[in-house]
Scaffold this motif. Structure first.
Motif, PDB file in Angstrom:
ATOM      1  N   GLU A 276      -7.869   8.847  -6.188  1.00 56.13           N
ATOM      2  CA  GLU A 276      -6.463   9.159  -5.972  1.00 56.13           C
ATOM      3  C   GLU A 276      -5.655   7.892  -5.745  1.00 56.13           C
ATOM      4  OE1 GLU A 276      -5.970  12.141  -2.981  1.00 56.13           O
ATOM      5  OE2 GLU A 276      -7.252  13.596  -4.023  1.00 56.13           O
ATOM      6  N   ASP A 277      -4.391   7.953  -6.054  1.00 54.40           N
ATOM      7  CA  ASP A 277      -3.489   6.821  -5.912  1.00 54.40           C
ATOM      8  C   ASP A 277      -3.376   6.450  -4.437  1.00 54.40           C
ATOM      9  OD1 ASP A 277      -1.469   4.970  -5.885  1.00 54.40           O
ATOM     10  OD2 ASP A 277      -0.037   6.199  -7.015  1.00 54.40           O
ATOM     11  N   PRO A 278      -3.752   5.238  -4.059  1.00 52.60           N
ATOM     12  CA  PRO A 278      -3.643   4.846  -2.639  1.00 52.60           C
ATOM     13  C   PRO A 278      -2.227   4.968  -2.108  1.00 52.60           C
ATOM     14  CG  PRO A 278      -4.913   3.237  -3.880  1.00 52.60           C
ATOM     15  CD  PRO A 278      -4.305   4.165  -4.887  1.00 52.60           C
ATOM     16  N   ALA A 279      -1.249   4.955  -2.988  1.00 47.24           N
ATOM     17  CA  ALA A 279       0.138   5.014  -2.543  1.00 47.24           C
ATOM     18  C   ALA A 279       0.491   6.352  -1.911  1.00 47.24           C
ATOM     19  CB  ALA A 279       1.077   4.740  -3.726  1.00 47.24           C
ATOM     20  N   VAL A 280      -0.307   7.413  -2.215  1.00 49.35           N
ATOM     21  CA  VAL A 280       0.026   8.722  -1.652  1.00 49.35           C
ATOM     22  C   VAL A 280      -0.531   8.890  -0.243  1.00 49.35           C
ATOM     23  CG1 VAL A 280       0.019   9.725  -3.962  1.00 49.35           C
ATOM     24  CG2 VAL A 280      -2.033   9.900  -2.549  1.00 49.35           C
TER      25      VAL A 280
END
Length: 422
Positions: A22-26
């Motif tokens: 998953e995108d670490p930004a989320v």
């Protein structure tokens, strides 16, 4: 429960991995991976459905009794504290406890037995294998790059903790018919069970968090099912002094819940519970009577959880215990007492003669609905299952999708649909 608590928790990046990256930004800075798992579980549609699924008696038949959701919440409360005392991450254990009954179809074990017969030629039906399927495929949160569902995409540690029977159908120890994965779901199961070095975990060995979940479930439903039976008037406590009734419930407890324990051990367990003063002699339905019942449940839960914690600490010492560093130790005396309580609920409620007609009707409802969905699945299945139907390569695959549909139904929806199609 013992006062001992462990605050240091050891989980690796391997344990925190998700099947789909998953995108670490989320990520939120104030929530770790396992807290996110817990949030996904609490907000899941499959958990909500448990509020209208049978625990022992059908939802809506009594204002007091538990349903699958309230039972799961109680298991989670027990498991979170119990696992935390041993060193397990409390969120991981709670996720496993909340998830442990997701795979139950309408009408509880009765509906499960009917689906197992219908699916016998396509890999069977098992509530625990269905739970893994829900978590990794059916309850939508994330998708693979090719568009396939990855379910809630929980961490490896949380998925593994929710896997009570880490083996395929027919590969379990002894004569058990329980299993934790269908062949369709072997890719995610294999990923989940990998070691950090890329090999498989020990065959048929479950992690400590799954042990904690399983014992918390046993404790909760053995105690609470008896409480429900007493409060609903189905169990007159004076019947526990009737020798013929006691003989019958001990036989049932041994056959159904503790085949490895002899009858004398089970009888001794019942006698210890009587001598303990924990179970009241009678129940009159008053507020004072209800308070005595609640005191019974609290004391029994404390008795069984503390016994397992003490025995596990005696074997492994005070160290932080997680994953495959230990297995839960449950004393034989505690297992006997829990089995006897299960036998009480089974004898006086679940297997009571007056319920046989109800069970037959419930099984017919499940079979009729499977046949109805299978007649025109493109028109009758819920929309989220239509891509699975389109991807099914043969009749067996199509039947599996129909069974996914039937298993997802609440008791109320199953009865409403059945009334509409008759």
């Amino acid at each position: 429960m013992l006062a001992h608590r462990v605050d240091v928790v050891r989980y690796t990046e391997h344990d925190r991995q998700r099947w789909v990256a998953e995108d670490p930004a989320v990520k939120r800075a104030d929530r770790d991976d396992f807290a996110r798992d817990r949030g996904r579980m609490i907000h899941s549609a499959s958990l909500r459905r448990l509020s209208a699924k049978t625990q022992v008696l059908a939802p809506g038949t009594d204002d007091f009794i538990r349903n699958r959701l309230t039972h799961s919440l109680e298991v989670a409360q027990i498991g979170r504290e119990f696992g935390g005392a041993l060193g397990c991450n409390a969120d991981v254990v709670e996720v496993a406890c909340l998830a442990h009954d997701l795979g139950h179809p309408p009408f509880g074990h009765n509906g499960e037995s009917e689906l197992a017969e219908i699916a016998a030629q396509i890999g069977g039906y098992e509530g625990n294998a269905q739970t893994l399927r829900i978590l990794t495929r059916l309850d939508a949160k994330r998708t693979h790059a090719d568009g396939r569902s990855a379910g809630l995409n929980l961490t490896r540690a949380s998925l593994d903790a929710a896997t009570k029977y880490p083996w395929r159908r027919g590969e379990g120890p002894g004569e058990t018919h329980k299993f934790g994965v269908y062949d369709d779901d072997l890719p995610v199961f294999t990923w989940m069970r990998q070691t950090p070095e890329g090999g498989e975990q020990l065959a048929r060995v479950r992690c400590l968090e799954a042990d904690v979940m399983d014992w918390s479930d046993d404790v909760a439903y053995s105690v609470h099912d008896v409480e429900d039976a007493i409060a609903s008037g189905l169990l007159d406590l004076r019947r526990l002094t009737d020798a013929s009734e006691v003989d019958a419930l001990l036989d049932l407890a041994q056959i159904t819940y503790a085949s490895d324990l002899d009858r004398d051990a089970l009888g001794a367990g019942l006698e210890r519970l009587r001598r303990s003063g924990t179970v009241p002699d009678s129940f009159d339905g008053t507020r004072a009577g209800l308070a005595r019942l609640k005191d019974m449940t609290s004391r029994l839960i404390g008795r069984f959880v503390s016994a397992a914690e003490e025995a596990t600490r005696e074997r492994y010492g005070p160290a932080v215990l997680t994953r495959y560093e230990a297995s839960l130790v449950v004393p034989e005396e505690s297992r006997a007492e829990v089995a006897v309580l299960k036998g009480v609920a089974a004898h006086f409620v679940m297997f009571a003669a007056e319920r046989s007609d109800i069970y037959l009707e419930q099984r017919q409802v499940v079979r009729d609905l499977v046949e109805w969905f299978a007649e025109a699945p493109e028109e009758r299945l819920d929309r989220d299952l239509l891509p699975d139907l389109a991807d099914a390569g043969d009749d067996a695959g199509r039947l599996r999708v129909v069974i996914d549909q039937a298993a997802s139904l609440t008791d109320a929806r199953a009865l409403t649909l059945h009334a509409a199609i008759r």
